[in-house]
Design a protein around this motif. Structure first.
Motif, PDB file in Angstrom:
ATOM      1  N   ASP A 501     -14.178  25.564 104.711  1.00 49.27           N
ATOM      2  CA  ASP A 501     -12.285  26.614 103.787  1.00 49.27           C
ATOM      3  C   ASP A 501     -13.008  27.480 103.313  1.00 49.27           C
ATOM      4  O   ASP A 501     -12.859  28.072 102.148  1.00 49.27           O
ATOM      5  N   VAL A 502     -13.111  28.866 103.746  1.00 53.52           N
ATOM      6  CA  VAL A 502     -13.062  30.267 103.557  1.00 53.52           C
ATOM      7  C   VAL A 502     -12.085  31.293 103.987  1.00 53.52           C
ATOM      8  O   VAL A 502     -10.776  30.873 105.406  1.00 53.52           O
ATOM      9  N   GLU A 503     -11.852  32.450 103.928  1.00 56.66           N
ATOM     10  CA  GLU A 503     -10.128  33.150 103.987  1.00 56.66           C
ATOM     11  C   GLU A 503     -10.422  33.534 104.898  1.00 56.66           C
ATOM     12  O   GLU A 503     -11.507  33.728 105.928  1.00 56.66           O
ATOM     13  N   ASP A 504      -9.314  33.513 105.964  1.00 58.84           N
ATOM     14  CA  ASP A 504      -8.908  34.301 106.885  1.00 58.84           C
ATOM     15  C   ASP A 504      -9.624  35.245 107.979  1.00 58.84           C
ATOM     16  O   ASP A 504     -10.418  34.898 109.139  1.00 58.84           O
ATOM     17  N   GLU A 505     -10.114  36.383 107.028  1.00 64.17           N
ATOM     18  CA  GLU A 505     -11.336  37.491 107.278  1.00 64.17           C
ATOM     19  C   GLU A 505     -12.297  36.993 107.711  1.00 64.17           C
ATOM     20  O   GLU A 505     -12.796  37.234 108.805  1.00 64.17           O
ATOM     21  N   GLN A 506     -12.802  36.024 106.494  1.00 62.44           N
ATOM     22  CA  GLN A 506     -14.201  35.488 106.554  1.00 62.44           C
ATOM     23  C   GLN A 506     -14.329  34.856 108.161  1.00 62.44           C
ATOM     24  O   GLN A 506     -15.534  34.937 108.718  1.00 62.44           O
ATOM     25  N   LYS A 507     -13.384  33.629 108.631  1.00 68.03           N
ATOM     26  CA  LYS A 507     -13.587  32.636 109.082  1.00 68.03           C
ATOM     27  C   LYS A 507     -13.478  33.653 110.790  1.00 68.03           C
ATOM     28  O   LYS A 507     -14.422  33.174 111.735  1.00 68.03           O
ATOM     29  N   GLU A 508     -13.018  35.068 111.186  1.00 75.90           N
ATOM     30  CA  GLU A 508     -13.534  36.361 112.446  1.00 75.90           C
ATOM     31  C   GLU A 508     -14.589  36.136 112.383  1.00 75.90           C
ATOM     32  O   GLU A 508     -14.909  36.419 113.604  1.00 75.90           O
ATOM     33  N   VAL A 509     -15.103  36.903 111.457  1.00 76.91           N
ATOM     34  CA  VAL A 509     -16.615  37.175 111.417  1.00 76.91           C
ATOM     35  C   VAL A 509     -17.758  36.816 111.894  1.00 76.91           C
ATOM     36  O   VAL A 509     -18.247  36.058 112.136  1.00 76.91           O
ATOM     37  N   LEU A 510     -17.180  35.030 110.663  1.00 77.03           N
ATOM     38  CA  LEU A 510     -18.305  33.897 111.232  1.00 77.03           C
ATOM     39  C   LEU A 510     -17.553  34.144 113.117  1.00 77.03           C
ATOM     40  O   LEU A 510     -19.061  33.554 113.702  1.00 77.03           O
ATOM     41  N   LEU A 511     -16.581  33.745 113.329  1.00 74.12           N
ATOM     42  CA  LEU A 511     -16.161  33.149 115.126  1.00 74.12           C
ATOM     43  C   LEU A 511     -17.033  34.019 116.195  1.00 74.12           C
ATOM     44  O   LEU A 511     -17.363  33.969 116.467  1.00 74.12           O
TER      45      LEU A 511
END
Length: 581
Positions: A501-511
């Motif tokens: 449950d984080v910001e969308d931009e951080q989700k893209e980096v994690l992926l």
């Protein structure tokens, strides 16, 4: 001292009928047999025993004791000891040896070799060590077969250092001794050492036999090193042993498990006398790679050749249907097992059928099947149902399946992770936190996802966001280049798979930093032109699956990814699973 070869005809005569346990024979037979043995009428006793249609365990035991009491020389005693051990009755073989000593029969080197082998099979380290001491005192230590048996004894009892010591006590030029050490290292999961032994054999000019090749190929397979396996395959071809059924079967398994099913098929076709292991190995291999039609075609050939089949055959076929989306064929196969063969439907077959139904979206039918099973569902069946709920986001059924899993195993981390992921996919972050909290309170931890690439016997492992590899700078430079290329090809990250449950931009980096992508980038900067094979301990996520299809197209190379479920072959923007993963 001569090495006696166990006469097979003697064994078959003296032990005939011993496998027919738990059958009924009349008390009269027992009395007559006892009388014959008591008066040393061995031939009459043997003739009576062979005429009994269903000797029970008491008659079998009486017959063994009678033979033991009337055996005339050490060769006969050794034959019975070896025969019992060969028939899987090592404990009884050791009792016969003790009885032999009671009759003051002096063992020979062959006797000791047979008894130590029985100790190895019975995992009786205590008695084996005592016999080792006797062997040293009596001067039999340097007998080839005694040495080989001692190496096997300590290896089977997980005392590999002692096996190595026995081997190192003198220079050996016998293939049996070397193969015992090679096999022992493999049994103790020391596959690198096993392959070093195989290499040393070649260097001193000792020609490997079929057992040597089988053990070496198995170690290559466990190391997932197709490079080393190919070198061993080359030696086998030179010696003409690649078509041996044992060696051929090991080659099929090696290539299948290391991502090269095509070479596995070639190795299979080169086996002139295929046995059930040959057929099962290639069918299971095709199933793992998602080539269901190949598996079914091979099964048809298997039926035409009148080869035996077993429960493993049908487990492989059902898995092939599951990984290829063949619902109706899976149903027919599942019905075929009890109707057209003598094989019983097992829990593994039910688990595969549940998986087939779940992958096809038939979740209610899958649950009904579980409820109607004639045996109690096990953990794998409930987990298959729970996994299907993740794919189709059926929260209600997922909670019921998870409840059954936790009833069987309250600490099943796989169930916690699956349930947490289902909640995350549905955006129910409070439930995610609750499940993860329960998991922490029980002391369970989520297995970290990792991927690895094997090159020349060396495993290069990566975690998500890993920067520990010596080539990290080059890896991340290649990753940045790929990220830009992916955008050009229209790739849009599926943020649901970030599972945080984080910001969308951080989700893209994690992926973008998932371990399989790092492993692929490592392979891209260290190899050229050839197919890339990546292994992963968990299921590949949906976002990485979409990205890798495009990466394979961008770099114009086949990318093979083996996750915890199956192999995926990515090429030209497509995957062999047809997105049915």
């Amino acid at each position: 001292m001569p090495n006696y070869v166990v006469p097979r005809c003697y064994i078959s005569r003296s032990l005939i009928g011993l496998a027919r346990f738990f059958r009924v024979a009349s008390p009269t037979c027992y009395s007559i047999l006892s009388e014959h043995l008591k008066n040393q009428r061995i031939d009459e006793a043997k003739e009576l025993f062979e005429r009994i249609p269903s000797p029970n365990i008491y008659l079998c035991t009486k017959m063994i004791a009678g033979y033991a009491e009337n055996l005339r020389n050490v060769i006969s005693w050794t034959s019975v000891i070896s025969g019992l051990d060969q028939y899987g009755r090592s404990d009884e073989a050791l009792l016969i040896f003790k009885k032999m000593l009671d009759f003051f029969i002096e063992p020979t080197s062959s006797t000791f070799a047979s008894v130590i082998t029985a100790c190895a099979n019975a995992r009786d380290l205590g008695l084996g060590s005592e016999i080792h001491a006797c062997v040293v005192k009596l001067g039999y230590l340097y007998d080839t077969y005694v040495t080989a048996s001692l190496i096997t004894l300590y290896a089977n009892c997980m005392h590999m250092d002692d096996s190595s010591k026995v081997f190192s006590e003198r220079l050996h030029i016998n293939i049996v001794v070397w193969t015992s050490l090679l096999t022992g290292y493999g049994l103790n999961y020391k596959h690198k050492e096993a392959l070093k032994v195989f290499g040393d054999m070649i260097r001193i000019g000792l020609l490997p036999n079929q057992s040597s090749f089988t053990s070496a190929l198995n170690s290559s397979c466990e190391m997932e090193s197709i490079d080393l396996g190919k070198e061993i395959h080359g030696v086998a071809v030179k010696l003409g042993l690649n078509t041996d059924s044992f060696v051929g079967n090991s080659l099929v398994v090696l290539y299948s498990k290391c991502g090269n099913i095509n070479d596995g098929l070639i190795a299979f076709k080169e086996i002139p006398e295929k046995n059930i292991v040959s057929w099962n190995s290639i069918i299971v291999g095709c199933a793992q790679h998602g080539f269901g039609n190949w598996a079914l075609t091979l099964f048809a050939q298997m039926v035409r050749s009148r080869a035996d089949m077993d429960d493993i055959t049908f487990t492989g076929l059902l898995a092939a249907c599951s990984h290829s989306g063949m619902l109706e064929k899976g149903r027919r196969l599942f019905q075929y097992i009890p109707q057209s063969s003598s094989i019983e439907v097992t829990l593994e077959h039910y688990s595969c059928m549940v998986d087939i139904l779940c992958r096809s979206g038939k979740l209610n039918e899958a649950e009904d099947l579980v409820k109607s099973m004639p045996m109690r569902p096990n953990l794998s069946i409930w987990l298959a149902l729970l996994s299907g709920c993740k794919k189709h986001l059926n929260l209600e059924l997922a909670e019921r399946a998870a409840e059954n899993v936790f009833h069987l195993d309250p600490n099943c981390s796989a169930a916690y992770v699956l349930l947490s992921n289902i909640y995350a996919f549905s955006g129910r972050w409070n439930d995610v936190a609750r499940v993860r909290g329960n998991m922490r309170r029980r002391g369970n931890t989520k297995q970290p996802g990792c991927s690895w690439v094997n090159q020349k016997g060396i495993r290069h492992t990566f975690l998500s966001g890993d920067t520990s590899h010596p080539l990290s700078d080059g890896i991340y430079e290649k990753l940045e280049w790929l990220t830009e290329k992916l955008k050009e090809y229209g790739y849009v990250p599926d943020q649901r798979y970030a599972l945080h449950d984080v910001e969308d931009e951080q989700k893209e980096v994690l992926l973008s930093y998932h371990s399989e992508r790092l492993a692929i980038c490592f392979a891209l900067i260290t190899t050229h032109g050839s197919a890339i094979t990546v292994m992963k301990n968990l299921r590949v996520c949906g976002d990485c699956h979409s990205a890798i299809k495009l990466i394979a197209k961008i770099v114009d190379r086949e990318i093979i990814v083996r996750d915890s479920s199956r192999f995926h072959h990515f090429r030209d923007g497509f995957c062999s699973c047809s997105d049915y993963w």
